[in-house]
Design a protein around this motif. Sequence first.
Motif, PDB file in Angstrom:
ATOM      1  N   LEU A  69      26.346 -11.229 -16.313  1.00 14.07           N
ATOM      2  CA  LEU A  69      27.150 -11.671 -14.905  1.00 14.07           C
ATOM      3  C   LEU A  69      26.300 -10.918 -14.221  1.00 14.07           C
ATOM      4  N   THR A  70      26.368  -9.128 -14.446  1.00 16.31           N
ATOM      5  CA  THR A  70      24.801  -8.829 -13.462  1.00 16.31           C
ATOM      6  C   THR A  70      23.667  -8.970 -12.302  1.00 16.31           C
ATOM      7  N   VAL A  71      23.038  -9.970 -14.138  1.00 16.92           N
ATOM      8  CA  VAL A  71      21.543 -10.789 -13.436  1.00 16.92           C
ATOM      9  C   VAL A  71      22.023 -11.719 -12.077  1.00 16.92           C
ATOM     10  N   LEU A  72      22.787 -12.790 -12.751  1.00 17.92           N
ATOM     11  CA  LEU A  72      23.361 -13.833 -11.820  1.00 17.92           C
ATOM     12  C   LEU A  72      23.591 -13.247 -10.512  1.00 17.92           C
ATOM     13  N   TRP A  73      23.965 -12.343 -11.284  1.00 16.03           N
ATOM     14  CA  TRP A  73      24.494 -11.781  -9.386  1.00 16.03           C
ATOM     15  C   TRP A  73      23.452 -11.573  -8.226  1.00 16.03           C
ATOM     16  N   ALA A  74      22.948 -10.269  -8.927  1.00 14.06           N
ATOM     17  CA  ALA A  74      21.308  -9.765  -9.008  1.00 14.06           C
ATOM     18  C   ALA A  74      20.777 -10.854  -7.464  1.00 14.06           C
ATOM     19  N   ILE A  75      20.690 -12.171  -8.458  1.00 15.84           N
ATOM     20  CA  ILE A  75      20.459 -13.749  -8.124  1.00 15.84           C
ATOM     21  C   ILE A  75      20.692 -14.564  -6.885  1.00 15.84           C
ATOM     22  N   VAL A  76      22.069 -14.678  -6.832  1.00 10.17           N
ATOM     23  CA  VAL A  76      23.061 -14.761  -6.258  1.00 10.17           C
ATOM     24  C   VAL A  76      22.855 -14.193  -4.561  1.00 10.17           C
ATOM     25  N   THR A  77      22.834 -12.870  -4.494  1.00  7.35           N
ATOM     26  CA  THR A  77      22.675 -12.250  -3.365  1.00  7.35           C
ATOM     27  C   THR A  77      21.114 -12.085  -3.031  1.00  7.35           C
ATOM     28  N   ARG A  78      20.487 -12.589  -4.213  1.00  9.53           N
ATOM     29  CA  ARG A  78      19.020 -12.442  -3.971  1.00  9.53           C
ATOM     30  C   ARG A  78      18.458 -11.477  -3.097  1.00  9.53           C
ATOM     31  N   LYS A  79      18.258  -9.930  -4.353  1.00 15.58           N
ATOM     32  CA  LYS A  79      18.078  -9.389  -4.814  1.00 15.58           C
ATOM     33  C   LYS A  79      17.077  -9.089  -5.605  1.00 15.58           C
ATOM     34  N   GLU A  80      17.199  -9.766  -6.917  1.00 18.34           N
ATOM     35  CA  GLU A  80      16.286 -10.653  -7.918  1.00 18.34           C
ATOM     36  C   GLU A  80      16.101 -12.471  -7.529  1.00 18.34           C
ATOM     37  N   ARG A  81      14.671 -11.926  -7.938  1.00 16.54           N
ATOM     38  CA  ARG A  81      14.233 -13.655  -7.830  1.00 16.54           C
ATOM     39  C   ARG A  81      14.682 -14.219  -9.018  1.00 16.54           C
ATOM     40  N   ALA A  82      15.403 -15.849  -9.059  1.00 13.29           N
ATOM     41  CA  ALA A  82      15.111 -16.070 -10.300  1.00 13.29           C
ATOM     42  C   ALA A  82      14.703 -17.255 -10.397  1.00 13.29           C
ATOM     43  N   SER A  83      13.969 -17.203 -11.670  1.00 14.30           N
ATOM     44  CA  SER A  83      12.537 -17.952 -12.737  1.00 14.30           C
ATOM     45  C   SER A  83      13.159 -18.948 -13.519  1.00 14.30           C
ATOM     46  N   THR A  84      12.296 -20.020 -14.233  1.00 13.24           N
ATOM     47  CA  THR A  84      13.291 -21.125 -15.025  1.00 13.24           C
ATOM     48  C   THR A  84      12.947 -20.064 -15.936  1.00 13.24           C
ATOM     49  N   ALA A  85      12.119 -19.044 -16.575  1.00 14.72           N
ATOM     50  CA  ALA A  85      12.374 -18.141 -17.699  1.00 14.72           C
ATOM     51  C   ALA A  85      13.538 -17.387 -17.608  1.00 14.72           C
ATOM     52  N   ARG A  86      14.066 -16.765 -16.453  1.00 15.91           N
ATOM     53  CA  ARG A  86      14.920 -15.584 -16.055  1.00 15.91           C
ATOM     54  C   ARG A  86      16.574 -16.724 -16.636  1.00 15.91           C
ATOM     55  N   ILE A  87      16.085 -17.967 -16.428  1.00 19.10           N
ATOM     56  CA  ILE A  87      17.780 -18.381 -16.228  1.00 19.10           C
ATOM     57  C   ILE A  87      18.049 -18.942 -17.504  1.00 19.10           C
ATOM     58  N   LEU A  88      16.914 -19.305 -18.590  1.00 18.82           N
ATOM     59  CA  LEU A  88      16.992 -19.443 -19.751  1.00 18.82           C
ATOM     60  C   LEU A  88      17.083 -18.383 -21.026  1.00 18.82           C
ATOM     61  N   LEU A  89      16.805 -17.037 -20.089  1.00 21.42           N
ATOM     62  CA  LEU A  89      17.523 -16.348 -20.811  1.00 21.42           C
ATOM     63  C   LEU A  89      18.271 -15.550 -20.616  1.00 21.42           C
ATOM     64  N   ILE A  90      19.154 -16.049 -19.899  1.00 19.23           N
ATOM     65  CA  ILE A  90      20.463 -15.952 -19.563  1.00 19.23           C
ATOM     66  C   ILE A  90      21.550 -16.745 -20.339  1.00 19.23           C
ATOM     67  N   LEU A  91      20.822 -18.254 -20.304  1.00 18.05           N
ATOM     68  CA  LEU A  91      21.633 -19.214 -21.129  1.00 18.05           C
ATOM     69  C   LEU A  91      21.391 -18.587 -22.621  1.00 18.05           C
ATOM     70  N   LEU A  92      20.222 -18.162 -22.969  1.00 17.50           N
ATOM     71  CA  LEU A  92      20.216 -18.009 -24.050  1.00 17.50           C
ATOM     72  C   LEU A  92      20.767 -16.953 -24.971  1.00 17.50           C
ATOM     73  N   LEU A  93      21.373 -15.281 -23.846  1.00 19.87           N
ATOM     74  CA  LEU A  93      22.214 -14.374 -23.799  1.00 19.87           C
ATOM     75  C   LEU A  93      23.746 -15.075 -24.136  1.00 19.87           C
ATOM     76  N   VAL A  94      23.754 -16.279 -23.311  1.00 24.95           N
ATOM     77  CA  VAL A  94      25.600 -16.484 -23.324  1.00 24.95           C
ATOM     78  C   VAL A  94      25.287 -17.075 -24.634  1.00 24.95           C
ATOM     79  N   ALA A  95      24.863 -18.331 -24.884  1.00 27.79           N
ATOM     80  CA  ALA A  95      24.910 -18.770 -26.413  1.00 27.79           C
ATOM     81  C   ALA A  95      24.683 -17.710 -27.514  1.00 27.79           C
ATOM     82  N   SER A  96      24.305 -16.413 -27.586  1.00 27.69           N
ATOM     83  CA  SER A  96      23.381 -15.778 -28.559  1.00 27.69           C
ATOM     84  C   SER A  96      25.938 -15.190 -28.497  1.00 27.69           C
TER      85      SER A  96
END
Length: 104
Positions: A69-96
Motif C-alpha cells: 500500500l505504501t508503494v501504491l500510494w507513492a505511485i498514485v501521488t506521483r512520488k514514485e514512478r510506476a513501471s511494469t516490473a514494479r507493478i508485477l512485483l507488488i502483485l507477487l507480494l500480494v499473492a505471497s
Amino acid sequence: MSWIILVASGVLEAVWASALAASKGFRRPRPTILFVVALVISMVGLAFAMNDLPTGTAYAVWVGIGASLTVLWAIVTRKERASTARILLILLLVASVIGLKAVS
C-alpha cells in the motif's frame, strides 16, 4: 477476528510510513501526529493479532500489506514512478501474503 485486525494494522503501517515521509524529519506537526497515532495503533493491532496467529506469518502479512500500500500510494501521488516490473512485483507480494494466509 485476528485477521481483520492484522489487515487493518497493515493498512495503518502504510499510513504511518507515508506520514513519516510527509513529516519532513518531524518538522511538520500534522503528519508527525498522524505518524505517531498510526504507528501506535498499528503496533497494538499487530501485537493483538500475534496472540492468535503465528508470529512469522502475522509479521509477513503486516509488512506485505503495509509495503504494498505504501508503494501504491507513492505511485498514485506521483512520488514514485510506476513501471511494469514494479507493478508485477507488488502483485507477487500480494499473492505471497494471500498464500501465507491460505496455508495458516
